[in-house]
Design an enzyme around this catalytic site. Structure first.
Site, PDB file in Angstrom:
ATOM      1  N   ARG A  52      -9.748 -48.342  21.103  1.00 54.17           N
ATOM      2  CA  ARG A  52      -8.879 -49.371  20.500  1.00 54.17           C
ATOM      3  C   ARG A  52      -8.658 -50.527  21.473  1.00 54.17           C
ATOM      4  NH1 ARG A  52      -4.869 -44.929  17.804  1.00 54.17           N
ATOM      5  NH2 ARG A  52      -6.024 -44.687  15.855  1.00 54.17           N
ATOM      6  N   GLY A  89      -8.486 -31.456   7.395  1.00 56.77           N
ATOM      7  CA  GLY A  89      -7.886 -32.662   6.827  1.00 56.77           C
ATOM      8  C   GLY A  89      -8.644 -33.909   7.266  1.00 56.77           C
ATOM      9  N   GLY A 114      -8.330 -27.246  10.948  1.00 65.11           N
ATOM     10  CA  GLY A 114      -7.739 -28.372  10.224  1.00 65.11           C
ATOM     11  C   GLY A 114      -8.908 -29.134   9.598  1.00 65.11           C
ATOM     12  N   ASP A 124      -7.729 -44.191  22.507  1.00 61.71           N
ATOM     13  CA  ASP A 124      -6.943 -45.354  22.937  1.00 61.71           C
ATOM     14  C   ASP A 124      -7.838 -46.377  23.649  1.00 61.71           C
ATOM     15  OD1 ASP A 124      -4.797 -43.939  21.937  1.00 61.71           O
ATOM     16  OD2 ASP A 124      -4.300 -43.051  23.883  1.00 61.71           O
ATOM     17  N   HIS A 180      -0.451 -40.137  25.435  1.00 60.65           N
ATOM     18  CA  HIS A 180      -0.898 -40.664  24.143  1.00 60.65           C
ATOM     19  C   HIS A 180       0.339 -40.896  23.268  1.00 60.65           C
ATOM     20  CE1 HIS A 180      -3.435 -41.379  20.710  1.00 60.65           C
ATOM     21  NE2 HIS A 180      -2.908 -40.376  20.047  1.00 60.65           N
ATOM     22  N   VAL A 189      -8.675 -35.930  10.001  1.00 61.45           N
ATOM     23  CA  VAL A 189      -9.324 -36.000  11.323  1.00 61.45           C
ATOM     24  C   VAL A 189     -10.366 -34.896  11.482  1.00 61.45           C
ATOM     25  CG1 VAL A 189      -8.960 -35.916  13.815  1.00 61.45           C
ATOM     26  CG2 VAL A 189      -7.289 -37.049  12.369  1.00 61.45           C
TER      27      VAL A 189
HETATM   28  N1  LIG Z   1      -4.796 -37.049  19.488  1.00 59.08           N
HETATM   29  C1  LIG Z   1      -5.133 -38.053  18.707  1.00 59.08           C
HETATM   30  O1  LIG Z   1      -5.661 -39.062  19.177  1.00 59.08           O
HETATM   31  C2  LIG Z   1      -4.921 -37.958  17.230  1.00 59.08           C
HETATM   32  C3  LIG Z   1      -5.538 -38.854  16.359  1.00 59.08           C
HETATM   33  C4  LIG Z   1      -5.317 -38.736  14.994  1.00 59.08           C
HETATM   34  C5  LIG Z   1      -4.504 -37.710  14.508  1.00 59.08           C
HETATM   35  N2  LIG Z   1      -3.919 -36.864  15.367  1.00 59.08           N
HETATM   36  C6  LIG Z   1      -3.105 -35.749  14.901  1.00 59.08           C
HETATM   37  O2  LIG Z   1      -3.967 -34.781  14.295  1.00 59.08           O
HETATM   38  C7  LIG Z   1      -3.242 -34.022  13.346  1.00 59.08           C
HETATM   39  C8  LIG Z   1      -4.004 -33.992  12.033  1.00 59.08           C
HETATM   40  O3  LIG Z   1      -4.021 -35.253  11.421  1.00 59.08           O
HETATM   41  P1  LIG Z   1      -4.734 -35.456   9.998  1.00 59.08           P
HETATM   42  O4  LIG Z   1      -4.616 -36.881   9.666  1.00 59.08           O
HETATM   43  O5  LIG Z   1      -6.060 -34.804   9.998  1.00 59.08           O
HETATM   44  O6  LIG Z   1      -3.738 -34.607   9.057  1.00 59.08           O
HETATM   45  P2  LIG Z   1      -4.102 -33.933   7.669  1.00 59.08           P
HETATM   46  O7  LIG Z   1      -2.819 -33.583   7.019  1.00 59.08           O
HETATM   47  O8  LIG Z   1      -5.076 -34.761   6.918  1.00 59.08           O
HETATM   48  O9  LIG Z   1      -4.861 -32.590   8.100  1.00 59.08           O
HETATM   49  C9  LIG Z   1      -4.233 -31.542   8.760  1.00 59.08           C
HETATM   50  C10 LIG Z   1      -4.792 -30.245   8.197  1.00 59.08           C
HETATM   51  O10 LIG Z   1      -4.263 -29.153   8.952  1.00 59.08           O
HETATM   52  C11 LIG Z   1      -4.143 -28.062   8.042  1.00 59.08           C
HETATM   53  N3  LIG Z   1      -3.280 -27.045   8.617  1.00 59.08           N
HETATM   54  C12 LIG Z   1      -1.939 -27.024   8.726  1.00 59.08           C
HETATM   55  N4  LIG Z   1      -1.530 -25.871   9.301  1.00 59.08           N
HETATM   56  C13 LIG Z   1      -2.640 -25.151   9.568  1.00 59.08           C
HETATM   57  C14 LIG Z   1      -2.875 -23.889  10.161  1.00 59.08           C
HETATM   58  N5  LIG Z   1      -1.880 -23.129  10.614  1.00 59.08           N
HETATM   59  N6  LIG Z   1      -4.156 -23.463  10.267  1.00 59.08           N
HETATM   60  C15 LIG Z   1      -5.171 -24.217   9.835  1.00 59.08           C
HETATM   61  N7  LIG Z   1      -5.022 -25.426   9.243  1.00 59.08           N
HETATM   62  C16 LIG Z   1      -3.761 -25.882   9.128  1.00 59.08           C
HETATM   63  C17 LIG Z   1      -3.584 -28.711   6.785  1.00 59.08           C
HETATM   64  O11 LIG Z   1      -3.753 -27.877   5.651  1.00 59.08           O
HETATM   65  C18 LIG Z   1      -4.410 -29.998   6.734  1.00 59.08           C
HETATM   66  O12 LIG Z   1      -5.567 -29.845   5.928  1.00 59.08           O
HETATM   67  C19 LIG Z   1      -1.861 -34.672  13.280  1.00 59.08           C
HETATM   68  O13 LIG Z   1      -0.948 -33.958  14.067  1.00 59.08           O
HETATM   69  C20 LIG Z   1      -2.088 -36.059  13.834  1.00 59.08           C
HETATM   70  O14 LIG Z   1      -0.920 -36.627  14.371  1.00 59.08           O
HETATM   71  C21 LIG Z   1      -4.103 -36.963  16.716  1.00 59.08           C
HETATM   72  O1  LIG Z   2      -0.925 -42.526  15.519  1.00 53.37           O
HETATM   73  C1  LIG Z   2      -0.920 -41.326  15.235  1.00 53.37           C
HETATM   74  O2  LIG Z   2       0.123 -40.725  14.942  1.00 53.37           O
HETATM   75  C2  LIG Z   2      -2.200 -40.552  15.190  1.00 53.37           C
HETATM   76  C3  LIG Z   2      -3.012 -40.657  16.425  1.00 53.37           C
HETATM   77  O3  LIG Z   2      -2.319 -40.214  17.555  1.00 53.37           O
HETATM   78  C4  LIG Z   2      -3.594 -42.035  16.619  1.00 53.37           C
HETATM   79  O4  LIG Z   2      -3.400 -42.624  17.694  1.00 53.37           O
HETATM   80  O5  LIG Z   2      -4.261 -42.540  15.694  1.00 53.37           O
END
Ligand SMILES: NC(=O)c1ccc[n+]([C@@H]2O[C@H](COP(=O)([O-])OP(=O)(O)OC[C@H]3O[C@@H](n4cnc5c(N)ncnc54)[C@H](O)[C@@H]3O)[C@@H](O)[C@H]2O)c1
Ligand SMILES: O=C(O)C[C@H](O)C(=O)O
Length: 308
Positions: free
Chosen positions: A151, A9, A7, A148, A175, A11
């Site tokens: 924050r 994107g 990914g 968390d 979470h 994060v």
């Molecule tokens: N655990 C946490 O604390 C936390 C924090 C922030 C975000 N997140 C989660 O992380 C995830 C990503 O968030 P983001 O803001 O980066 O999203 P984003 O849309 O910016 O990036 C996600 C990326 O994943 C890629 N992707 C999708 N399917 C794929 C696959 N099969 N193989 C490879 N790449 C693939 C997409 O093309 C995209 O570029 C979300 O599910 C979000 O909720 C979790």
């Molecule tokens: O809030 C969300 O959906 C993304 C992530 O889990 C966060 O806490 O920033």
């Protein structure tokens, strides 16, 4: 030390950037499904190397997992983020399929890898990664509590009108907006319990603001946050890569610890070169135990939606 980030994107790229800036990994491989996207992010990041002074080599690939072979650590950020008004749990329908195939592909190329799961709903996706890969429990880590807790410290510093470096605190539990358990009783300002400085009412406000930290940012940004998530992941990766033996709250598979079993949820762990080297059982008071048990029920309910 080879680190893969799936990914590229918001994060994934942020996490790759922080790992590179900290300059402890020899190689970071970015993987995305969107044609050319990971390659582009990698090239852009590499063009910051001379400016930011790092030697980490960052490359990108569109879905070619052979490029990830021999990874020591792999971070899974692939999946959709929530939009304002949504819960993390609502992402399960799309993200479970993505996490399932990504985790399997990673382990096929790197059988000794330590996985860090970020995609939401994170505790359930971490549990899913266990079911799919069968890796030992020390090698699958869910990232949520580190973010968390950051924050929580931000909100504590705001309430105390103190520098963040003076403040310590930890969030355990799931979470999720309702599941987080900010441990206000144990939070300190330079070793002094924060309750010595602020009222119970203000502390309750800190707790509530912490729990909806992700939702607050999602409302402001139109999508979920990435800087603090990326920094939090890079902290876990560094603790493992550099065998730091630091304590972070992480989602881990419990087998009786805290009276809980057969789920992944956030508790304090020691992170070192073997991944989760120890689950730290701290003494919780009755209210904290009840809150954690309630949080675990929520996570189990979401796990029940998985098609295993
Ligand atoms: N655990 C946490 O604390 C936390 C924090 C922030 C975000 N997140 C989660 O992380 C995830 C990503 O968030 P983001 O803001 O980066 O999203 P984003 O849309 O910016 O990036 C996600 C990326 O994943 C890629 N992707 C999708 N399917 C794929 C696959 N099969 N193989 C490879 N790449 C693939 C997409 O093309 C995209 O570029 C979300 O599910 C979000 O909720 C979790
Ligand atoms: O809030 C969300 O959906 C993304 C992530 O889990 C966060 O806490 O920033």
């Amino acid at each position: 030390m080879k680190v893969t980030v799936v990914g590229a994107g918001a994060v994934g790229a942020s996490c790759a950037e922080y790992i590179a800036i900290k300059d402890f990994a020899s190689e970071v491989v970015l993987v995305d499904i969107k044609e050319g996207f990971a390659e582009g992010k990698a090239m852009d990041l590499m063009q910051t190397a001379s400016l930011n002074g790092f030697d980490t080599k960052i490359t990108g690939t569109t879905g070619d997992y052979s490029k990830t072979a021999g990874s020591d650590i792999a971070v899974i950020t692939s999946g959709i983020p929530r939009k304002p008004g949504m819960t993390r749990e609502e992402l399960i329908g799309i993200n479970a399929g993505i996490v399932k195939s990504v985790a399997a592909s990673l382990v096929k190329e790197s059988p000794n890898v330590i996985l860090i799961v970020v995609s939401n709903p994170m505790d359930t996706m971490t549990y899913l990664a266990h079911k799919v890969t069968g890796l030992p429990k020390n090698r699958i880590i869910g990232m949520g509590g580190a973010l968390d807790s950051a924050r929580f410290k931000y909100r504590l510093a705001e309430a105390l009108e103190a520098p963040i470096s003076d403040v310590d605190g930890m969030v355990i539990g799931g979470h999720s907006d309702k599941g987080m358990v900010p441990l206000t009783r144990l939070a300190t300002r330079n070793s002094v319990p924060v309750s010595e400085f602020i009222s119970d009412e203000r502390l309750t406000q800190v707790k509530e603001d912490t729990k909806v930290g992700g939702a607050t940012l999602t409302k402001l940004l139109g999508t979920s946050a990435w800087y603090a998530p990326g920094a939090a992941v890079s902290g876990l990766v560094q603790a493992i890569a550099c065998d730091q033996k630091k304590i972070f709250p992480c989602s881990t598979l419990l087998d009786g610890e805290y009276g809980l079993s057969d789920l992944c949820i956030g508790v304090p762990v020691v992170l070192g070169k073997n991944g989760i080297e120890k689950i730290v059982e701290i003494n919780l008071d009755d209210a904290e135990k009840a809150h954690l048990a309630e949080s675990a029920e929520g996570v189990k309910k979401t796990n029940g939606l998985l098609e295993l």
